[in-house]
Structure formats: C-alpha cells, structure tokens
Design a protein around this motif. Structure first.
Motif, PDB file in Angstrom:
ATOM      1  N   LYS A  15      -7.704   7.043  -2.947  1.00  0.00           N
ATOM      2  CA  LYS A  15      -7.858   7.216  -1.506  1.00  0.00           C
ATOM      3  C   LYS A  15      -9.300   6.861  -1.156  1.00  0.00           C
ATOM      4  O   LYS A  15     -10.227   7.468  -1.681  1.00  0.00           O
ATOM      5  CB  LYS A  15      -7.575   8.674  -1.162  1.00  0.00           C
ATOM      6  CG  LYS A  15      -7.019   8.903   0.230  1.00  0.00           C
ATOM      7  CD  LYS A  15      -6.786  10.406   0.446  1.00  0.00           C
ATOM      8  CE  LYS A  15      -6.772  10.732   1.917  1.00  0.00           C
ATOM      9  NZ  LYS A  15      -5.494  10.377   2.545  1.00  0.00           N
ATOM     10  N   GLU A  24       0.842  -1.191   0.000  1.00  0.00           N
ATOM     11  CA  GLU A  24       0.000   0.000   0.000  1.00  0.00           C
ATOM     12  C   GLU A  24       0.877   1.240   0.000  1.00  0.00           C
ATOM     13  O   GLU A  24       1.910   1.284   0.673  1.00  0.00           O
ATOM     14  CB  GLU A  24      -0.871   0.001   1.256  1.00  0.00           C
ATOM     15  CG  GLU A  24      -1.955  -1.046   1.239  1.00  0.00           C
ATOM     16  CD  GLU A  24      -3.180  -0.577   0.485  1.00  0.00           C
ATOM     17  OE1 GLU A  24      -3.041  -0.254  -0.711  1.00  0.00           O
ATOM     18  OE2 GLU A  24      -4.258  -0.523   1.096  1.00  0.00           O
ATOM     19  N   GLU A  25       0.438   2.275  -0.768  1.00  0.00           N
ATOM     20  CA  GLU A  25       1.251   3.484  -0.840  1.00  0.00           C
ATOM     21  C   GLU A  25       1.292   4.209   0.504  1.00  0.00           C
ATOM     22  O   GLU A  25       2.330   4.716   0.925  1.00  0.00           O
ATOM     23  CB  GLU A  25       0.674   4.444  -1.891  1.00  0.00           C
ATOM     24  CG  GLU A  25       1.164   4.132  -3.292  1.00  0.00           C
ATOM     25  CD  GLU A  25       0.275   4.757  -4.358  1.00  0.00           C
ATOM     26  OE1 GLU A  25      -0.193   5.880  -4.134  1.00  0.00           O
ATOM     27  OE2 GLU A  25       0.054   4.100  -5.389  1.00  0.00           O
ATOM     28  N   GLU A  26       0.138   4.237   1.165  1.00  0.00           N
ATOM     29  CA  GLU A  26       0.037   5.112   2.318  1.00  0.00           C
ATOM     30  C   GLU A  26       0.811   4.593   3.534  1.00  0.00           C
ATOM     31  O   GLU A  26       1.631   5.297   4.100  1.00  0.00           O
ATOM     32  CB  GLU A  26      -1.436   5.296   2.688  1.00  0.00           C
ATOM     33  CG  GLU A  26      -1.689   6.614   3.379  1.00  0.00           C
ATOM     34  CD  GLU A  26      -3.086   7.118   3.014  1.00  0.00           C
ATOM     35  OE1 GLU A  26      -3.831   7.427   3.942  1.00  0.00           O
ATOM     36  OE2 GLU A  26      -3.420   7.182   1.812  1.00  0.00           O
ATOM     37  N   ASP A  27       0.542   3.318   3.884  1.00  0.00           N
ATOM     38  CA  ASP A  27       1.148   2.820   5.122  1.00  0.00           C
ATOM     39  C   ASP A  27       2.137   1.685   4.879  1.00  0.00           C
ATOM     40  O   ASP A  27       2.672   1.119   5.829  1.00  0.00           O
ATOM     41  CB  ASP A  27       0.048   2.369   6.092  1.00  0.00           C
ATOM     42  CG  ASP A  27      -0.835   1.287   5.477  1.00  0.00           C
ATOM     43  OD1 ASP A  27      -0.473   0.757   4.407  1.00  0.00           O
ATOM     44  OD2 ASP A  27      -1.881   0.973   6.071  1.00  0.00           O
ATOM     45  N   ARG A  39      -8.267  -1.435   3.737  1.00  0.00           N
ATOM     46  CA  ARG A  39      -8.870  -0.112   3.591  1.00  0.00           C
ATOM     47  C   ARG A  39      -9.466   0.081   2.204  1.00  0.00           C
ATOM     48  O   ARG A  39      -8.804  -0.169   1.200  1.00  0.00           O
ATOM     49  CB  ARG A  39      -7.825   0.982   3.808  1.00  0.00           C
ATOM     50  CG  ARG A  39      -7.534   1.291   5.273  1.00  0.00           C
ATOM     51  CD  ARG A  39      -6.523   2.420   5.392  1.00  0.00           C
ATOM     52  NE  ARG A  39      -5.526   2.321   4.334  1.00  0.00           N
ATOM     53  CZ  ARG A  39      -5.332   3.241   3.390  1.00  0.00           C
ATOM     54  NH1 ARG A  39      -6.064   4.333   3.375  1.00  0.00           N
ATOM     55  NH2 ARG A  39      -4.400   3.069   2.468  1.00  0.00           N
TER      56      ARG A  39
END
Lengths: 493, 493
Positions: B123, A78-81, B16
């Motif tokens: 997102k 995942e890019e975010e986390d 997510r």
C-alpha cells in the motif's frame, strides 16, 4: 525456522525471453550510455527517469510492430481498484504522459533524454528478448523542423562520441508528408485509409522484396518464396511506378534529391510542405557543418509509420560485417525516430508537437564490438592468496593497501586448503597479479609477486633461456608491495 | 488513420505509488552510484544486472517486511504455459537464482554488485513508493567471516566515497548466533520456533517502544498507545532481563562488549561460535585500519532476522537532522545486510554460504542532500535566443560552436514571437547566459551576451552605480562568442 515440508526445488532459470548481464557487458553499456548522455546534455537535453509501470490507459494502443492492440504488454490488475497497469513497452508513451502531467512545470520546449529497459510481451526467439534497453531523446513543444534537424545533428555527434567514425554511418532523413504528396498524385487521399495503410505496409517490405517485388505487391500481387500467393494492393502500374520512383529518389546531392521529389509530388500542397521541410532541414544542417557525409535526404527511409507525422530519420551503420553464414552484409540501422505531433494531444486535447529519436542500445553495442571499439574485458583484480589461514588479517591488510593506492585487489576467500584452486580462481578472475606469502616469507619480511599475464605468455611462447632471464614470479620486500605491483600493472599496460 | 471514435481522454497520471525523477535528481543518483561502483570494483566486485522479471518459484517466499507469503509482489501469468512470473522485490533472490544457474561458470567465491529498481506490491503512503532503487554487494561461496568483515570495511569506504565524512556514520555489527546463544540460556532452543519468532519480532520493536516496552512485551504484554492491549510473549522477568541485557551490551570498546556477550551466552556452543566470529571480525578490521570510529560491535542491531544466519550489520548516519515537526533526530540507517547461508541451497540442495549488504539509495541521497553534499542543481545550458526566425541557421551555428567547445548550449525552439517568453524560458532552464542577435547586430558582426546570473544578482542587490559599472549585458564581436561566454562561465564558477 519451522521444519520445512519437502518441496520440489525451484528451477534456477531466467524466465523465457529474459536474460542476465555480467561484468564487462554491464560496464560496456554503462560507458556507452555515459558518452551518449554527455552528448545529449551538451545539446541542452535533461535526464528524465519515469516509472517502469504505467496505467494501460496512459500507454494507449501505440505499441509498434504488432497488429494486436492492447496486447504485447505485460499487464496486471491493481488489487485495490481493479485498474490495469503494465510495464512500459517504449519511452515515448511515458514521455507523452509526463509532458501532459507536468505541463505547467516543465520548460517549453522540453528537451529530455532517458535510458532504461522496456518490456514487450512477444514470443521470444534467438536474439529476441522481452526486456531490452532503449535510449531516447525527444523535444516536446517545438513545431519547427529546426528541432528535427537538431536531433539529426545530435544523433550524428552521438555515434561519433561512442566510437563510430565518420564515414562508417549515415543519418538518413525523409518526410512523411512527401509520401502523402506522392500518394495524392496517384489519387490516394487521406480518405482512402485502408488502401493507404496497405501501401505503407508494402513499402516497408522494400528492403526484403526489392523493387520488382514492391511493384508486384502494389499491383496484382506476388508469389511468395514459400509458394503462397500474396494479394496485391490493386494499384495500376503507373501508380506503383510513381511510388517506387519516390523510394528511389535519392540522388547524388540533397539539392538534386529535392528536385526529383518536387517532380514526384506534382501540385500536392502537403507534398510541397514536406519537401520544404526537408529543404529547411538540409539548410540548417549545412549551416552547422553537417554535410551529406553525415546526414542525407533519402526517400527510402520508411519506419514505424504508425504515429509519425513529418520528418522521419534513421541512423545506419554502413560498414560490412559477416552474417551467420559468413556472408558480408551491411550492419544496418541502430537508431531511428521522427516527428509525432499527436501523442500528447491524447491526454490534453491540445496540439503539442514533438520529435525524437531512439537508439537501439544492444544493436549499437554489438556494432562497437564488431568494430573492435570495445574490449569486452574488465580489468581483473590483484588476488592476494591465502597460504596460512591464521594470517588472514595480514592478507586483508595487503589488499587494503593496494585498494588505498587505487588498485583493484581482493583476498581469496574460498577454502584455502588447495593452493592450486587459488591460482585457478585468479585465472578465472583474469587477475593480472597474484600475491603469495607463506610463514617463511612473512618471517623474512618479503612477499612473492606473480605476474600472471607475463607468466601465461612465457608458458605459451618463451624458450628456457627467456624463462630464466625474465621470471614471472619474484620476491620483493613487504614494504615494496604496492610500488612493485603498480610497476607490473604499468608494464602490462 | 481510421477516424477515431470519441473516447474519454486518458488521465495523465503516474500509477499510485510510483514516481518520476527529473533532471538533477537523476544525475545525483547516477553520480552517487558511480562512486559506489568504483569502490565496489576496487574491492574486486563485478557488476551483474539481472532481468527485472523472475519466476515466482525462483523468488520464493522470502519477501521481507510482510507476513503474507507470495503476496507483496507484482505477478502475472505467462500466456503460453500459464507459469507465474513477477517483478523482483529485492536483489538477493535474483542473486541466489544466478549463483545456482551459472555455478559452473562463475568464479567461486563470486563477488558481485548490482544496482537497480525493485518493486513491492504494498500500500503506497507518504514517502513510501512501490518502485525504488537498491544497490547491493554480495559474496557467494565464502564461509569465512573474513567475507563479512570485508563487506563492513567496503561499506565504510563507500559511505566516505559518496561524501559522508568519518564521524558522521558508524557501521554496527552483531551476530545472529549470539542471540541464539542468549535464547538458549533462557531455555529457548531452536525447537521452540513459535516463541523464538515472537521474541525476534518483539526485539525488532526496541527502537520504538524502548527498554520498558520490550520487557513488557516479552513478559505479560502491554497497553498500546492506541489503548489496545498487546499480548506478551509470556517469558518470565529474568528471561526478559537477559534479552534486554543482550540488546544493551554495547560497551566502550569492542573488547569489553565481547566480555559482556561471553557472560550472557553462558555455556551455549552456538553463542560461543557467534562471539568468536565477532571477535575475528573485529581483529580483521583492526588489522586493516578500520577502528571503532568506523565499525563497532553493537548487539542492538536487529534487522531482517528472517533469513540471516550469522553476522548482521547496519550503517547508521549519526548526525542530526530536523524531522517534519522541526525536532532534531538522528538520520538513522542507510544500509544493512548480513550472512544468509541458506538461500542458494533452495535451488541446488548444496550448502552455499553467502553474505551481503544493501544500500538504500534514496535514503542515502536524502542524507547527502540534508548535509548539503549534493547541490540539487544541474548546470543549465546557454540559450541562444531567436530574434529573426529566418536566421535560424545562424543561431544553430552559434549553438554548435559552443557545444564543440564543450559548453552546454541550445537554441530557443518555441514560438519566437514574444521575446519575453524566451528570457522566461532561459530563466526556467537556469541558463547562465543568453545570446541575442537581431538583424542590426548581425549586420555589424556582433552579438549581445547577457550574463543571467550576474543580471539576477544586480537586479536583486546592486546600487545604480554598481549596475552601471558592471553591466550584465554587453556586445561582443561574433568571432569572440565562444571565448567571451567561456570567460563568463569561468567567472560564474
């Protein structure tokens, strides 16, 4: 748009190990899945459709058929986390996640079924794809072997519902605990994990190497077909005989099989528990009318032994087909499953018993095709041809009338200039009827109807007289279009 | 198994932006898709199911709603050759790949429909998921606007087939070429690509900022709600007025709208071509009986302008629902599409015209729920309770009899000790009937049948007299089990 830079053209290719499904292939699978769903629902199972993507953590290291833990999946970060996620490799791992995540909301026991693709990052080969359909039913939260028996009965009903007649399949049931009991009698307790695993891997080769081969592999080892020497597990001859006796313990009746198994497990408590479970399953199935013509105790069933903890089962199709080399062979397994009491525990720490079955959709479809139970053909549409480009609205109106009468119909929408192309198109579409109306016919209020099925038959077989007597093309009043075409379709069957 | 090292338990969580669908949610979608498929098939469209995974090269840089080319997808590298592959983000890119790959085998024109999930690496937010269903129908290889008209008619039929009554929706049609013509009259040719794109992006905000807002944004700029100043495109006031006049050119009839559009495009050849196409579409649809109560020319339709080259269309639901704050608002768009003549060319270099529509399955389901057209409930199973653990076979036999009569039925398979839990379970399952047989009833050859729907009604509403007169639980002969339960189910409706 901005002027494009000259770029090399992309290749129009499905990625390696993936494939596309067209027309009738899609419909056949949908129809089969609808019949399976109907059966599952009648048993009280509810549909569940989970996300295709799971966290790698939730998937765990339970990938079947691979010795490379954490490999074999398509995963990305995942890019975010930076967390790792992956496409699901089966339907059981997602069910365990769901059972834990929604445990306060779901009924317990929770019966669910699910259909959908799964993905495995394996080396593709002939007939071996990296995306394929699975169709699972599981009961979570029922410790009783009544849940296992129910799944065996449901599997039997399901096979008959999709078109495998009784006698052409058998659901074979075994129990992991009985095997544990047999291993205990030869001195292999659950402490000797390495040897036990080696025994399980060897047993799994029974179909391939046969009785003698398994005995060799369980003892001193064996010269492979390729000439390589395969080390043996190192058991003594008596122990190997005992294991092979277990695999071959299927007798003429379930009762006799149970007697043989009781002898083989000696005084092992876990073995006795396993035999008692098999006995209960047989009794329950008998009371529901599922006799040994459909479901049978068979100790040779050895499958996915990794996470199974009790009963295991397998549906086998018993009719013969011809293999690639034209030799007759049995079709083999199309579904399997068993009890796995530890999967949900990974998440919650609490014991949550579970049992389930997975149908190999593509294999079952292949079996139905081999038996001629599905046609492989889709009803083609009536094709309204275009003689006069300016009268497109008239042709569209004809197609609309046909559709409103429930008949599959379309107007030819390619370049109408070459009329031969339109009939070739109708041919490719497996169209039953072509409609033709030039300006002359329009002026006279008629249309030409061409029975393409009859036309092909006449072209292939008929004498001149027959051809004259039964023309495949004739003129009808425009107002009779729908009725005349319906009559032709009914005649075609 | 080897002794496990103590590991932290995995979290039982959907990743997510992903979600699971349960029970009735799954069935509702399947039923809706089946109705859509039936309509599409009647129009001659064939099913196609492509691989979920495509090469990044084949997907190309056509991701809608993102300014970041090559981002927005879930991609990973192949182990063997290092090639990049990704989950599909829509159904159009895979269709272009298929049309190029199988061009020698597919009929031309090729009409296909496809259902399935697509994935976007965006997102996640409230109601915004990274996996969702699309349901597309496209015609590849037909240059004629008859193909566009056909898709509009089919979209109209589809909405009615799934339960949106005529009058509650409208299919609005516009044409990209008319907009090009309008831009030509204000001196913006296809050479001024940057300005043209800025105009398109601005027009897209019409719904949000309204007429005055768009005029400001097309000219000098505008103070945003947040207080930020948004630079304008820099057109003069007359040009901005001309564009807004185009957006608002919808008149009372298609004929009047066409007259207004002809005025707005002046002498532009491309504009005239666009108006002529709209006129043809209106004529064709009229001939098939699709009047302006269903399909209407509306220049305010501006959607996904990136790859569209001709007609564009949108299905809008016109009834009002209440928004989050209880204010009435129109439901809005549930489907859209248009002509895209350049997508297949990427692969083959040859012109391959194409047009299609995509239905937002989740939005359409939400609309049907809002209109009360789908129940959101699944028929619960009859629950056979377990009074006596040793008589499981008898209970299973009851469930089998019910199932063989086509009635959804299951035996309670949890721990039977606490009978109250069994009735709570039946309640959670929304079970219509519970069956109860203790050893006393078994000895007398009877069973207790409890009408749970009636029971709940009586508990909620009835007087004591009514309760006495119409007991929800009664004793029937074991042999009458199926007939009595069928009668109750029929009474419940």
């Amino acid at each position: 748009m901005a002027k494009e830079k000259k770029q090399p053209r992309p290749k129009a290719e499905t990625p390696r190990g993936f494939r596309d499904y067209f027309g009738a292939e899609v419909l056949e699978r949908q129809e089969m899945l609808a019949k399976i769903a109907e059966t599952y629902q009648r048993y009280g199972f509810d549909p569940l459709e989970t996300s295709a993507v799971e966290t790698v953590e939730a998937l765990g290291k339970f990938l079947p058929d691979t010795d490379r833990p954490n490999e074999g999946v398509f995963a990305w970060q995942e890019e975010e986390d930076g967390g790792w996620v992956a496409l699901r490799y089966d339907m059981t791992a997602p069910l365990a996640r769901v059972a834990a995540q929604y445990r306060n909301d779901l009924p317990s026991p929770y019966r669910r079924y699910t259909f959908g693709p799964v993905w495995r990052n394996e080396k593709p080969g002939p007939g071996r794809f990296r995306q394929f359909y699975q169709c699972d039913a599981d009961t979570v939260g029922a410790a009783s072997v009544a849940a296992d028996a129910e799944i065996c009965a449901m599997l039997s009903d399901t096979l008959e519902a999709v078109g495998i007649p009784r006698g052409d399949y058998v659901v074979r049931v075994n129990n992991r605990k009985v095997l544990d009991g047999v291993l205990a009698t030869i001195g292999l307790s659950s402490e000797d994990e390495a040897t036990r695993q080696a025994v399980l891997r060897t047993i799994d080769k029974f179909d391939k190497v046969g009785r003698e081969g398994v005995i060799q592999l369980l003892t001193k080892g064996r010269l492979d077909e390729s000439g390589a020497y395969i080390d043996g597990v190192g058991l003594d001859a008596a122990a190997a005989d005992q294991i092979v006796a277990f695999l071959l313990a299927r007798a003429d009746s379930n009762a006799e099989t149970l007697v043989m198994l009781r002898k083989l497990i000696g005084t092992s408590a876990i073995g006795e528990a396993g035999v008692a479970e098999l006995e209960t399953i047989a009794t329950l199935l008998d009371a529901q009318g599922y006799g040994p013509d459909r479901i049978v105790i068979d100790p040779s069933v050895v499958r996915g032994l990794g996470y199974y903890t009790g009963p295991v089962f397998e549906a086998e199709l018993t009719f013969e087909i011809l293999d690639d080399k034209g030799r007759p062979r049995q079709f083999g397994s199309v579904a399997g499953g068993g009890r796995y009491d530890d999967l949900v525990k990974r998440f919650t720490g609490q014991d949550v018993p579970a049992t389930g079955v997975s149908i190999g959709v593509d294999r079952l479809l292949a079996a139905l095709r081999a038996k001629g139970r599905i046609s492989g053909a889709m009803q083609g549409p009536v094709v309204v041809t275009v003689m006069d480009r300016d009268r497109m609205a008239d042709y569209q109106a004809m197609a609309t009338e046909l559709r409103n009468a429930g008949i599959r119909a379309e107007v030819y929408l390619g370049n109408p200039k070459n009329f031969g192309n339109q009939l070739k198109y109708a041919d490719k579409r497996e169209s039953p009827v072509a409609v033709i109306q030039g300006s002359d016919e329009a002026a006279r209020g008629v249309v030409q109807i061409k029975d393409l099925i009859l036309g092909a038959k006449i072209a292939a077989n008929a004498s001149l007289e027959e051809w004259k007597a039964q023309p495949a093309q004739r003129e009808v009043a425009r107002g009779d279009l729908v009725a005349e075409i319906r009559a032709i379709l009914e005649r075609q069957g």
